[in-house]
Design an enzyme around this catalytic site. Structure first.
Site, PDB file in Angstrom:
ATOM      1  CB  SER A  36      -0.886   0.068   1.242  1.00 43.23           C
ATOM      2  OG  SER A  36      -1.611  -1.098   1.398  1.00 43.23           O
ATOM      3  CG  HIS A  68      -2.547  -3.627  -2.681  1.00 46.50           C
ATOM      4  ND1 HIS A  68      -3.357  -2.928  -1.849  1.00 46.50           N
ATOM      5  CD2 HIS A  68      -1.586  -4.161  -1.896  1.00 46.50           C
ATOM      6  CE1 HIS A  68      -2.903  -3.038  -0.604  1.00 46.50           C
ATOM      7  NE2 HIS A  68      -1.835  -3.781  -0.599  1.00 46.50           N
ATOM      8  CB  THR A  89      -1.649 -13.606  -1.966  1.00 52.94           C
ATOM      9  OG1 THR A  89      -1.877 -13.715  -3.375  1.00 52.94           O
ATOM     10  CG2 THR A  89      -2.709 -14.412  -1.221  1.00 52.94           C
ATOM     11  CD  GLU A 189      -4.054  -3.937  14.023  1.00 54.00           C
ATOM     12  OE1 GLU A 189      -4.201  -2.726  13.739  1.00 54.00           O
ATOM     13  OE2 GLU A 189      -3.696  -4.783  13.186  1.00 54.00           O
ATOM     14  CB  SER A 208       1.506  -7.809   4.388  1.00 51.89           C
ATOM     15  OG  SER A 208       2.224  -6.611   4.583  1.00 51.89           O
ATOM     16  CG  ASN A 231      -3.228   3.809   9.886  1.00 49.48           C
ATOM     17  OD1 ASN A 231      -2.910   3.214   8.855  1.00 49.48           O
ATOM     18  ND2 ASN A 231      -3.477   3.192  11.015  1.00 49.48           N
TER      19      ASN A 231
END
Ligand code: 8IG
Length: 280
Positions: A36, A68, A89, A189, A208, A231
């Site tokens: 990203s 992506h 993936t 989260e 990832s 972020n």
């Protein structure tokens, strides 16, 4: 051919042969995964030899996440062939850890020796602002999964290559280092999970990278990890997390990331010893 635990090396060899044939190259030296925010950088790296949609390669599928891309691009940088994936993936797609590791294994089958993994992620350090690039020093795998099969007791004590980290710091001495905790996602989260990750020693949270790095070390690739903190993690900032904001932070950072990635790749291509065999 459906990728599974019994054929993952064979499928990686097949995909590698497809890339060799379609790009007309014998192999590659370096592989990059652009996560990203990072995928805009590929044009600036070097001269593109071939662009192959991932879904046309054995064992790969079309990336599902907005923001992506979805190609395997072969480019030449300072006389070295570089394989760039503009998509990955994710574990949360449910295709299993062999699908997550397939890009790494295909790169290894093509002879890659250096694996540069990038991602967009959340951060725990309030001195960092969205758009901060962080060099990975280590990870915490919180997926309760592994891409390895059987008694594969690989050493991860220096999974993120010290020489490659130093190379990035030499290019940009302002970049901090971080510890990346891979959660499964796809939910972000909770604030309590972010506090837990912080107590464990993480400064970045994402979905990832750790599983890919484990597979890369199992293939004896030297790993460099670069994160874009898009972020502050949930509960660290007073704001809610919004995928559109994540994409916007990536877009804002894109020119900087492209320049950094080009410098890093150029430096790897020109200073890393690709010829002396390294012990695993
Ligand atoms: I971009 O805050 C991005 N990816 N797990 N948490 C997790 N993944 C992310 C985040 C985040 N930001």
């Amino acid at each position: 051919m459906i990728l599974d635990a019994n054929n993952y090396l064979e499928v990686a060899d097949t995909a590698a042969a497809e890339i060799r044939r379609r790009a007309g190259v014998e192999g590659v030296d370096i592989a990059l995964v652009l996560g990203s925010g990072w995928s805009g950088g590929v044009d600036k790296l070097g001269s593109i030899i071939a662009t192959i949609p991932l879904e046309e390669l054995s064992g790969f599928s079309r990336p599902v996440v907005a923001g992506h891309g979805g190609n395997a691009i072969i480019t030449e940088v300072a006389g070295r062939n570089v394989l760039v994936y503009t998509g990955r993936t994710h574990f949360y797609e449910g295709r299993g850890t062999d699908a997550v590791a397939h890009g790494v294994r295909t790169a290894a089958a093509l002879g890659a020796q250096v694996f540069v993994v990038t991602n967009g992620c959340g951060g725990l350090d309030t001195s960092w602002k969205p758009g901060q690039v962080v060099v990975l020093r280590d990870h915490i795998n919180l997926t309760a999964a592994t891409p390895l099969h059987g008694p594969t007791f690989i050493d991860l004590s220096a999974a993120y290559d010290p020489e490659l980290r130093a190379l990035v710091h030499d290019i940009d001495p302002t970049l901090p280092e971080g510890v990346y905790a891979q959660f499964t996602g796809p939910a972000y989260e909770t604030p309590a999970e972010v506090r837990m990750a912080g107590i464990m020693g993480a400064t970045l949270v994402g979905m990832s990278t750790a599983l890919e790095v484990i597979a890369a070390r199992a293939a004896n690739l030297r790993v460099l990890g670069l994160s874009l903190m898009t972020n502050l993690a949930a509960g660290v900032s007073p704001n809610k997390l919004d995928h559109a904001e994540v994409i916007a932070a990536g877009r804002e950072a894109a020119p900087r990331l492209a320049t950094l990635l080009a410098q890093v790749t150029q430096r790897i291509a020109t200073t890393i010893d690709f010829d002396t065999p390294r012990p695993s």
